[in-house]
Design a protein around this motif. Sequence first.
Motif, PDB file in Angstrom:
ATOM      1  N   LEU A 106      -5.107  23.741   9.317  1.00 21.91           N
ATOM      2  CA  LEU A 106      -3.664  23.098   9.500  1.00 21.91           C
ATOM      3  C   LEU A 106      -3.730  21.067   9.706  1.00 21.91           C
ATOM      4  O   LEU A 106      -4.322  21.422  11.245  1.00 21.91           O
ATOM      5  CB  LEU A 106      -2.204  24.157   9.772  1.00 21.91           C
ATOM      6  CG  LEU A 106      -2.060  23.535  10.271  1.00 21.91           C
ATOM      7  CD1 LEU A 106      -0.988  23.310   8.409  1.00 21.91           C
ATOM      8  CD2 LEU A 106       0.091  24.915  11.076  1.00 21.91           C
ATOM      9  N   TYR A 107      -3.380  20.414   9.076  1.00 12.24           N
ATOM     10  CA  TYR A 107      -3.106  19.169   9.304  1.00 12.24           C
ATOM     11  C   TYR A 107      -2.498  18.921   9.199  1.00 12.24           C
ATOM     12  O   TYR A 107      -1.153  18.834   8.533  1.00 12.24           O
ATOM     13  CB  TYR A 107      -4.082  18.517   9.139  1.00 12.24           C
ATOM     14  CG  TYR A 107      -4.025  17.073   8.833  1.00 12.24           C
ATOM     15  CD1 TYR A 107      -5.107  16.786   9.494  1.00 12.24           C
ATOM     16  CD2 TYR A 107      -2.843  15.995   8.093  1.00 12.24           C
ATOM     17  CE1 TYR A 107      -5.099  14.885  10.129  1.00 12.24           C
ATOM     18  CE2 TYR A 107      -2.924  14.898   8.547  1.00 12.24           C
ATOM     19  CZ  TYR A 107      -4.066  14.104   9.027  1.00 12.24           C
ATOM     20  OH  TYR A 107      -3.858  13.243   9.287  1.00 12.24           O
ATOM     21  N   LYS A 108      -1.121  17.946  10.104  1.00  9.09           N
ATOM     22  CA  LYS A 108       0.594  17.738   9.309  1.00  9.09           C
ATOM     23  C   LYS A 108       1.006  15.947  10.465  1.00  9.09           C
ATOM     24  O   LYS A 108       0.321  16.191  11.874  1.00  9.09           O
ATOM     25  CB  LYS A 108       1.689  18.717  10.156  1.00  9.09           C
ATOM     26  CG  LYS A 108       1.427  19.091  11.969  1.00  9.09           C
ATOM     27  CD  LYS A 108       2.706  20.156  11.650  1.00  9.09           C
ATOM     28  CE  LYS A 108       2.934  20.593  13.191  1.00  9.09           C
ATOM     29  NZ  LYS A 108       3.430  21.620  12.890  1.00  9.09           N
ATOM     30  N   ASP A 110       4.012  13.008  11.347  1.00 12.70           N
ATOM     31  CA  ASP A 110       5.282  12.721  11.529  1.00 12.70           C
ATOM     32  C   ASP A 110       5.443  11.661  11.143  1.00 12.70           C
ATOM     33  O   ASP A 110       6.787  10.982  10.890  1.00 12.70           O
ATOM     34  CB  ASP A 110       6.063  13.066  13.035  1.00 12.70           C
ATOM     35  CG  ASP A 110       5.322  12.161  14.003  1.00 12.70           C
ATOM     36  OD1 ASP A 110       4.311  11.350  14.035  1.00 12.70           O
ATOM     37  OD2 ASP A 110       5.428  11.709  15.010  1.00 12.70           O
ATOM     38  N   SER A 145       4.395  17.053   0.776  1.00  7.58           N
ATOM     39  CA  SER A 145       5.495  15.792   1.665  1.00  7.58           C
ATOM     40  C   SER A 145       6.650  15.715   0.581  1.00  7.58           C
ATOM     41  O   SER A 145       6.753  15.179  -0.015  1.00  7.58           O
ATOM     42  CB  SER A 145       3.927  14.576   1.386  1.00  7.58           C
ATOM     43  OG  SER A 145       4.372  13.810   2.179  1.00  7.58           O
ATOM     44  N   THR A 151       4.123  14.309   6.634  1.00  7.33           N
ATOM     45  CA  THR A 151       2.395  15.406   5.508  1.00  7.33           C
ATOM     46  C   THR A 151       2.242  16.178   6.207  1.00  7.33           C
ATOM     47  O   THR A 151       1.298  16.181   7.020  1.00  7.33           O
ATOM     48  CB  THR A 151       1.598  14.009   5.451  1.00  7.33           C
ATOM     49  OG1 THR A 151       2.283  12.977   4.342  1.00  7.33           O
ATOM     50  CG2 THR A 151       0.541  14.765   4.137  1.00  7.33           C
ATOM     51  N   ARG A 152       2.158  17.235   5.169  1.00  7.12           N
ATOM     52  CA  ARG A 152       1.291  18.872   5.933  1.00  7.12           C
ATOM     53  C   ARG A 152       0.266  19.141   5.138  1.00  7.12           C
ATOM     54  O   ARG A 152       0.570  19.048   3.590  1.00  7.12           O
ATOM     55  CB  ARG A 152       2.196  19.802   6.450  1.00  7.12           C
ATOM     56  CG  ARG A 152       1.958  20.491   6.820  1.00  7.12           C
ATOM     57  CD  ARG A 152       3.113  22.114   6.686  1.00  7.12           C
ATOM     58  NE  ARG A 152       2.955  23.642   6.326  1.00  7.12           N
ATOM     59  CZ  ARG A 152       2.511  23.837   7.733  1.00  7.12           C
ATOM     60  NH1 ARG A 152       3.739  23.909   9.219  1.00  7.12           N
ATOM     61  NH2 ARG A 152       1.940  25.547   8.380  1.00  7.12           N
ATOM     62  N   SER A 154      -2.593  22.410   3.896  1.00 13.11           N
ATOM     63  CA  SER A 154      -2.485  23.746   4.625  1.00 13.11           C
ATOM     64  C   SER A 154      -4.619  23.679   3.560  1.00 13.11           C
ATOM     65  O   SER A 154      -4.254  23.966   2.151  1.00 13.11           O
ATOM     66  CB  SER A 154      -2.199  24.740   5.018  1.00 13.11           C
ATOM     67  OG  SER A 154      -2.819  26.459   4.471  1.00 13.11           O
TER      68      SER A 154
END
Length: 159
Positions: A106-108, A110, A145, A151-152, A154
């Motif tokens: 999981l990458y996000k 802000d 996004s 952006t996120r 998974s």
Amino acid sequence: PLIDKASQFLEQASSDVRKISHNMMPGLLTKLGLYEALEDLFEKLSDTEGINALCKIQGAKERLPENTEIMIYRIVQEMINNTLKHAEASTIEMQLKVLPGKLDILYKDDGKGFDYQEGIEQKSIGLQSIWSRVKFLDGTISMESSPGKGTRYSIQVPV
């Protein structure tokens, strides 16, 4: 003099190729593996880019096949590059869980986000690179996004 000059150019080119090669394939990745290389990458981000970069890895940190480690590292690198290049983010977070038979990433960020559909239609090289590598690993990816919402990603990869 012409041979000396050519020799200097050749030495400089050789040095540049070594630097590029090291950036493409960090020694930490080959020596210690994916998890340590990712932790180091996020530490360097925090130190050099002035961004709050958090990396949390859970589960058994056993080595994966070399090609899998390289591909996952490249995927994360591309997500980071996209964030640094476009997002104007102050924080990047990545959580990697080592589960039985798969990795869950999981990458996000802000950052300012973007219109996802527009990115796909414009055939963004960064997005295509991420998607093609995930597909190569027989993984799955979902991405969210929108402008102003960050952006996120998974990603699930079988191991």
